[in-house]
Scaffold this active site. Structure first.
Site, PDB file in Angstrom:
ATOM      1  N   SER A 237       0.778  -1.242   0.000  1.00 58.99           N
ATOM      2  CA  SER A 237       0.000   0.000   0.000  1.00 58.99           C
ATOM      3  C   SER A 237       0.810   1.293   0.000  1.00 58.99           C
ATOM      4  CB  SER A 237      -0.956   0.017   1.195  1.00 58.99           C
ATOM      5  OG  SER A 237      -0.246  -0.001   2.413  1.00 58.99           O
ATOM      6  N   LYS A 282      -5.327   4.607   8.544  1.00 62.48           N
ATOM      7  CA  LYS A 282      -4.219   5.387   8.002  1.00 62.48           C
ATOM      8  C   LYS A 282      -4.524   6.884   8.037  1.00 62.48           C
ATOM      9  CE  LYS A 282      -2.525   1.563   5.259  1.00 62.48           C
ATOM     10  NZ  LYS A 282      -2.039   1.063   3.968  1.00 62.48           N
TER      11      LYS A 282
END
EC number: 3.4.21.53
Length: 352
Positions: A237, A282
């Site tokens: 990611s 996140k």
């Protein structure tokens, strides 16, 4: 009046303490996912002769820890802490070792893609060299189970050097069940050759193999040289943010313009940004780190996905919701490509 303790009472207290410790700290068959960190990238990525930046480009992570009774109870009442059953995280047949190998391979693939995307953007050449077939996982009750391990790199079969994973699969599948192959592989820098027989897959009788999940293992060579040191961070990611950092060190203009910029998303060599998991965590991690901007994949949802899961949202929509929940002033920016992110940064006024 002082109470006299006997040896039996001390032993009882000792056993009680052990039982209490076991209850509190014994690992449960669950994992806790929570916001990780936002880590600046100029100390992680080094481009030879690269330029410096006034702001920061940051990757973001999700923290995953084994659950105990106290952490399980706390996670059940805390926002942005989720409890995931062990089988859901690893799958029915994936082991801890296979999961960790897959995460580290995904990270390595992400690095390669990020380098290629950045160099493609500035129209600089790079070279890719095939190193072998990387073993991601080994299927139970298949011939490879007794020979190969996740992380092994197959470089030849029957004395023939490999040029791609597809070549390896085509060769293996061309052999009838029970054919013994001489498989040459590298494990911990040691080259080994061992026999492995082919076999029909139990759930796919039309398919013959040795029982491994595999991917191409490649090395990307560039000039100037790019070094990415992620230590034990896994997963794919960080690709978008890797590309932005590499690009920023390659060009003269500082694309950060003094801002703290976080984000997430996979990256393809052509610069396409892909969907990731855990984006809400996140966003929280980036906000805690004081980020001004957060890039979120604006991934198109296929109609068949939407039909089966009407509640599904794009990463961007998930990120916007998390930003509202946390009441952050951080700007959430949707991106589908590396160009989208660069175009946004190009239009930014320098931070005062």
């Amino acid at each position: 009046m002082r109470v006299k303790r006997t040896k039996k009472s001390y032993f009882f207290l000792f056993i009680t303490g052990l039982c209490l410790a076991a209850v509190l700290f014994f690992p449960l068959p669950f994992y806790i996912t929570e916001p990780g960190i936002a880590h600046e990238l100029d100390s992680v990525i080094k481009v030879e002769g690269g330029t410096k930046e006034k702001g920061e480009l940051m990757l973001t992570t999700v923290k995953i820890v084994k659950a105990t009774l106290p952490t399980y109870l706390l996670a059940s009442i805390r926002k942005y802490e989720d409890i995931i059953p062990e089988k859901e995280l690893f799958g029915d047949e994936e082991t801890d070792e296979e999961y960790n190998v897959r995460q580290l391979y995904d990270m390595n693939s992400s690095k390669n893609n990020a380098i290629m995307a950045a160099f493609h953007k500035i129209k600089r050449p790079y070279r890719t060299d095939f190193k072998g077939v990387y073993v991601l996982d080994v299927f139970p009750d298949m011939p490879a189970e007794k020979v190969l391990k996740p992380g092994d790199r197959i470089i030849a079969v029957d004395g023939r050097n490999l040029v791609s994973s597809s070549q390896f699969m085509k060769y293996v599948q061309s052999k009838p069940p029970g054919t013994q192959l001489k498989v040459t592989f590298v494990r911990k820098e040691k080259q080994i050759t061992k026999p492995i027989s082919t076999m029909k897959f139990p759930m796919q009788k039309h398919k013959t193999g040795i029982g491994i999940g595999l991917m191409d293992d490649i090395k990307v060579t560039t000039h100037p040289k790019v070094t990415i040191n992620t230590k034990n961070i896994g997963g794919p990611s960080a690709g978008l943010m890797f590309s932005l950092e590499i690009y920023n060190q390659l060009v003269k203009q500082d694309i950060t313009k003094g801002y703290k910029i976080a984000g997430t998303g996979t990256i393809s060599p052509d610069g396409t940004v892909g969907r990731i998991g855990g984006i809400a965590y996140k966003v929280v991690a980036a906000d805690k780190a004081g980020a001004d901007i957060f890039f979120a994949p604006n991934d198109p949802i296929p109609k068949e996905w939407k039909k089966k899961h009407p509640e599904i949202q794009t990463n961007y929509q998930e990120a916007v919701k998390a930003a509202k929940d946390t009441k952050t002033n951080m700007k959430i920016v949707p991106v589908k490509t590396l160009d989208d992110a660069l175009d946004y940064l190009q239009k930014l006024k320098p931070k005062e």
